[in-house]
Enzyme design. Structure first.
Site, short mmCIF file in Angstrom:
data_model
loop_
_atom_site.label_atom_id
_atom_site.label_comp_id
_atom_site.label_asym_id
_atom_site.label_seq_id
_atom_site.Cartn_x
_atom_site.Cartn_y
_atom_site.Cartn_z
N ASP A 141 -9.18 -5.01 -4.92
CA ASP A 141 -8.67 -3.92 -4.67
C ASP A 141 -9.87 -3.24 -5.37
O ASP A 141 -10.67 -3.07 -6.00
CB ASP A 141 -7.67 -3.92 -5.44
CG ASP A 141 -6.49 -3.15 -3.66
OD1 ASP A 141 -6.56 -2.94 -2.87
OD2 ASP A 141 -5.30 -4.02 -4.24
N SER A 194 0.59 -0.92 0.04
CA SER A 194 0.36 -0.07 0.00
C SER A 194 0.66 1.43 0.14
O SER A 194 1.89 1.83 -0.95
CB SER A 194 -0.90 -0.32 1.42
OG SER A 194 -1.99 0.82 1.46
N HIS A 222 -7.32 -5.91 -0.05
CA HIS A 222 -6.13 -4.68 -0.23
C HIS A 222 -5.69 -5.27 1.08
O HIS A 222 -3.82 -5.07 1.17
CB HIS A 222 -6.22 -3.15 0.22
CG HIS A 222 -5.54 -2.74 0.32
ND1 HIS A 222 -5.00 -2.08 -1.14
CD2 HIS A 222 -5.20 -1.62 1.56
CE1 HIS A 222 -4.37 -1.21 -0.79
NE2 HIS A 222 -4.22 -1.61 0.99
#
Length: 287
Positions: A230, A147, A262
């Site tokens: 995602d 991320s 995610h």
């Protein structure tokens, strides 16, 4: 997209197929914290090793018990939207790696509001310099970021090393569910503690820096990984960054990981049989 839709697209917790927005974040913290505790029980550790003068400039080293001279090292950079989490939750990936004779280094940096984007980028670059100075005998240096950590790892790849008096030989980079153009963040609540201007976002967007990547296609393999669940914008960012790297002649692989969101796309790297873990080990010749 209007402002509300941008906010939704850049809120990873809204897209999990497994649980509610709040639950998925709480579960994520729980899973990776427990995984890091497990790693600390399995490996020899050097905790809170300074890589600079600042309070936040510390790293944790997870060392396998091996007599082999062929010891690759993975530098891991945590996510948390540049304002959450720390190295204290990001040692979990050491669990499958130390069994294969791989050193893992989890890096801290000053998250917002204490740290700003320029500082964070500068810190993670400095951590790489410190690691290669302290561990000059390693057989290969690899990066892994999730991320916001994938964004910072991509910024490491974009570094002009001439001002650091070293040139790290980075052999691989694992960029998992990252953001490579951070301009859209400016109009979201994520930017409230970061206080980024457009100028700051432009110079710290890896997608703008592909032309100056100093790595050679023969020596560094980049994996851009994205979760099936995602958001469309996160997925698009990974696809576009991968295409830009490809167009620049770099050795890049896109990994679209099915049945993940995610959060568990990185959590599962505690498992040696997980697709991304196996790919990382194969990259290091440790499969």
């Amino acid at each position: 997209m209007n402002k509300e839709e941008i906010q939704r697209q850049y809120s990873p917790r809204q897209w999990s197929h497994r649980m509610s927005a709040d639950d998925v974040v709480n579960a994520h913290v729980k899973v990776i914290t427990a995984g890091t505790e497990r790693a600390r029980g399995l490996a020899q550790t050097l905790l809170n090793v300074p890589y600079g003068e600042g309070d936040g400039e510390k790293l944790d080293v997870y060392i396998p018990s091996t007599t082999s001279l062929d010891v690759p090292l993975v530098i891991c950079i945590h996510g948390g939207y540049w304002q959450f989490l720390s190295k204290e939750e990001f040692g979990f990936m050491a669990v499958p790696l130390i069994h294969k004779g791989v050193v893992l280094v989890a890096v801290d940096y000053d998250i917002a509001p204490k740290g700003n984007m320029d500082l964070m980028v500068s810190q993670v670059r400095k951590s790489v310099v410190s690691v290669i100075q302290q561990y000059s005998h390693i057989s290969g240096l690899y990066l892994c970021g999730h991320s916001a950590g994938a964004h910072l790892a991509a910024m490491i790849l974009s570094t002009d090393w001439s001002q650091y008096n070293v040139t790290p030989q980075i052999k691989g980079a694992f960029l998992v569910s990252g953001i490579y153009d951070i301009l859209p963040i400016l109009s979201t609540t994520v930017n409230e503690p970061l206080k980024m201007t457009e100028e700051v976002a432009v110079r710290n967007s890896p997608s703008n820096l592909v032309p100056q990547l100093k790595i050679s296609s023969s020596s560094c393999h980049i994996v851009v990984a994205v979760a099936q669940h995602d958001s469309p914008e996160f997925r698009k960012q990974s696809e576009q960054y991968c295409k830009a790297l490809e167009a620049a002649g770099l050795n890049v692989t896109m990994e679209d990981v099915p049945n993940t969101d995610h959060f568990d796309v990185i959590e599962k790297m505690i498992d040696g049989d997980y697709r991304l873990t196996k790919l990382l080990l194969k990259m290091m010749g440790k499969d």
